[in-house]
Structures are given as C-alpha cells and as structure tokens.
Design a protein around this motif. Structure first.
Motif, PDB file in Angstrom:
ATOM      1  N   ALA A  52      73.353 -10.708  70.247  1.00 27.70           N
ATOM      2  CA  ALA A  52      73.692  -9.288  70.417  1.00 27.70           C
ATOM      3  C   ALA A  52      72.600  -8.409  69.827  1.00 27.70           C
ATOM      4  O   ALA A  52      72.200  -7.405  70.431  1.00 27.70           O
ATOM      5  CB  ALA A  52      75.044  -8.997  69.762  1.00 27.70           C
ATOM      6  N   PHE A  57      73.356  -5.859  72.892  1.00 25.72           N
ATOM      7  CA  PHE A  57      74.724  -5.716  73.392  1.00 25.72           C
ATOM      8  C   PHE A  57      75.699  -5.846  72.231  1.00 25.72           C
ATOM      9  O   PHE A  57      75.343  -6.311  71.149  1.00 25.72           O
ATOM     10  CB  PHE A  57      75.033  -6.712  74.521  1.00 25.72           C
ATOM     11  CG  PHE A  57      74.965  -8.170  74.150  1.00 25.72           C
ATOM     12  CD1 PHE A  57      76.058  -8.829  73.593  1.00 25.72           C
ATOM     13  CD2 PHE A  57      73.807  -8.896  74.377  1.00 25.72           C
ATOM     14  CE1 PHE A  57      75.996 -10.179  73.274  1.00 25.72           C
ATOM     15  CE2 PHE A  57      73.734 -10.249  74.060  1.00 25.72           C
ATOM     16  CZ  PHE A  57      74.828 -10.888  73.502  1.00 25.72           C
ATOM     17  N   THR A  60      81.121  -7.756  70.273  1.00 26.89           N
ATOM     18  CA  THR A  60      82.552  -7.747  70.581  1.00 26.89           C
ATOM     19  C   THR A  60      82.842  -7.840  72.080  1.00 26.89           C
ATOM     20  O   THR A  60      84.014  -7.891  72.464  1.00 26.89           O
ATOM     21  CB  THR A  60      83.207  -6.475  70.015  1.00 26.89           C
ATOM     22  OG1 THR A  60      82.507  -5.339  70.543  1.00 26.89           O
ATOM     23  CG2 THR A  60      83.148  -6.461  68.493  1.00 26.89           C
ATOM     24  N   LEU A  61      81.806  -7.856  72.903  1.00 27.71           N
ATOM     25  CA  LEU A  61      82.042  -8.013  74.348  1.00 27.71           C
ATOM     26  C   LEU A  61      82.814  -9.301  74.594  1.00 27.71           C
ATOM     27  O   LEU A  61      82.635 -10.288  73.879  1.00 27.71           O
ATOM     28  CB  LEU A  61      80.711  -8.104  75.103  1.00 27.71           C
ATOM     29  CG  LEU A  61      79.908  -6.837  75.314  1.00 27.71           C
ATOM     30  CD1 LEU A  61      78.580  -7.175  76.004  1.00 27.71           C
ATOM     31  CD2 LEU A  61      80.692  -5.835  76.149  1.00 27.71           C
ATOM     32  N   GLN A  65      81.065 -11.587  79.470  1.00 26.15           N
ATOM     33  CA  GLN A  65      80.061 -10.521  79.469  1.00 26.15           C
ATOM     34  C   GLN A  65      78.894 -10.845  78.537  1.00 26.15           C
ATOM     35  O   GLN A  65      77.749 -10.486  78.821  1.00 26.15           O
ATOM     36  CB  GLN A  65      80.706  -9.195  79.108  1.00 26.15           C
ATOM     37  CG  GLN A  65      81.645  -8.692  80.195  1.00 26.15           C
ATOM     38  CD  GLN A  65      82.389  -7.422  79.800  1.00 26.15           C
ATOM     39  OE1 GLN A  65      82.003  -6.717  78.879  1.00 26.15           O
ATOM     40  NE2 GLN A  65      83.471  -7.149  80.505  1.00 26.15           N
ATOM     41  N   ARG A  66      79.166 -11.535  77.434  1.00 22.19           N
ATOM     42  CA  ARG A  66      78.070 -11.966  76.555  1.00 22.19           C
ATOM     43  C   ARG A  66      77.174 -12.964  77.291  1.00 22.19           C
ATOM     44  O   ARG A  66      75.939 -12.867  77.239  1.00 22.19           O
ATOM     45  CB  ARG A  66      78.619 -12.582  75.264  1.00 22.19           C
ATOM     46  CG  ARG A  66      79.141 -11.534  74.303  1.00 22.19           C
ATOM     47  CD  ARG A  66      79.651 -12.163  73.020  1.00 22.19           C
ATOM     48  NE  ARG A  66      81.037 -12.573  73.239  1.00 22.19           N
ATOM     49  CZ  ARG A  66      81.633 -13.605  72.676  1.00 22.19           C
ATOM     50  NH1 ARG A  66      80.982 -14.376  71.822  1.00 22.19           N
ATOM     51  NH2 ARG A  66      82.889 -13.891  72.934  1.00 22.19           N
ATOM     52  N   LYS A  69      74.992 -11.117  79.697  1.00 16.23           N
ATOM     53  CA  LYS A  69      73.853 -10.434  79.056  1.00 16.23           C
ATOM     54  C   LYS A  69      72.687 -11.401  78.866  1.00 16.23           C
ATOM     55  O   LYS A  69      71.530 -11.023  79.056  1.00 16.23           O
ATOM     56  CB  LYS A  69      74.262  -9.813  77.717  1.00 16.23           C
ATOM     57  CG  LYS A  69      75.205  -8.646  77.855  1.00 16.23           C
ATOM     58  CD  LYS A  69      74.548  -7.493  78.572  1.00 16.23           C
ATOM     59  CE  LYS A  69      75.453  -6.288  78.652  1.00 16.23           C
ATOM     60  NZ  LYS A  69      74.848  -5.188  79.399  1.00 16.23           N
TER      61      LYS A  69
END
Length: 177
Positions: A52, A57, A60-61, A65-66, A69
């Motif tokens: 992150a 990013f 906490t996504l 979604q992580r 990314k």
C-alpha cells in the motif's frame, strides 16, 4: 506413541496478468492465508501495508482490490511451493515440499524482468528448484511477523526497490527489454 503426520497444504494459483514485469514469490502460504484463501492474510504480516505504501493505495481496500492494484502496476504474486506438509505456518516446519511450475509461468509471461523473494526460505526453495534461472532475483526481508529482526520501516526501506524496478520495467518497451 506417534503423532499424525502434518496435513498436506496446497498453495494458491498465481495472481498475475499476461504483461507482468515483476514477480514476488513467497515460500508457502501460512495458516491464516490458507484459511482466508488470500495471500498474506495474517493481520500482522507487513506485506499489504508495504505494498500500500509503495503503490499508493489504502491498505484497508478489500483483498480483490489490493490484488488489482498490484496487477495494475504489473506485479504478480505466487509461491515457490505448490504444496507441502507442515504443522503451523513456519517455513522451518515445511516437509515434502513440491515446487510450482515456475518455468512454465515464466514461459507464458516472458515480460517478467525481475523476481523478488519474500524472505530467505522463498529464495532457498527457488534456488533448489530453479537452479538455472537467468532472470535477476533479489531476496527481500520476510514480511512475516515471525521475522521480528526488522521493524516495519526497515523492511519498507528494503522493499522500496520493487517500485524502482517496476518503474524501470514498465517504462521499457518489450522490444528493448
């Protein structure tokens, strides 16, 4: 009195897109990851907080979604091992390791330019099962909470080279690479 042998653990499929330039390899998912069916799911593992920070990013996504990314930054994830027997999550407890088909993955993803190993065990298994590998390989400090010899900031400092490598790889054309 003999105890039952450790149960067989199976790794995950790779999270990678066809034009990935960077591949991060772990050794084998731990118990928390296997239970959640997610890479680096242990709440104290520094992997996702580091990613992150590096790729901008929110940690906490939601997990998908992580992963997305990382894929957007042409970074793939996998493990050196396809499976093993192990009690608990420690790499030192791995028995009967079976490697993933990394050669096959590299053949179908020819744009990979650098492999980063998440910790010493991943590097040792990679060297054992892929002795003829010609791509650059870098061992980074393990993000596992079991690797308490470095704090988060120290680990982050070492892991920063991934963004430098990803940036360089993403800015080169396939013809020139």
């Amino acid at each position: 009195m003999t105890s039952d042998p450790p149960s067989w653990k199976q790794s995950f499929p790779p999270s990678i897109r066809p034009d990935a330039r960077i591949l991060i390899l772990g050794s084998m998912p731990g118990e928390a990851s296997l239970a959640a069916q997610q890479y680096y799911a242990h709440k104290r593992n520094a992997f996702w907080p580091i990613m992150a920070e590096l790729f901008g990013f929110a940690v906490t996504l939601p997990y998908p979604q992580r992963l997305q990314k990382l894929l957007e930054n042409r970074v793939g994830l996998w493990d050196v091992l396809a499976g093993c027997r192990r009690r608990g999550s420690l790499d030192t407890a791995i028995l009967e390791p079976e490697p993933n088909d990394l050669a096959g993955l590299l053949q179908t993803h020819p744009q990979i330019r650098h492999i980063y190993c998440n910790g010493t065990a991943a590097m040792q298994f990679l060297r054992r099962y892929q002795p003829g590998l010609t791509l650059p390989v870098t061992r980074l400090p393990s993000t596992s909470p079991a690797h308490a010899g470095m704090n988060f900031q120290q680990k982050l400092l070492h892991w920063r080279q991934i963004t430098e490598s990803a940036s360089a790889a993403n800015n080169s054309s396939p013809e020139s690479a």
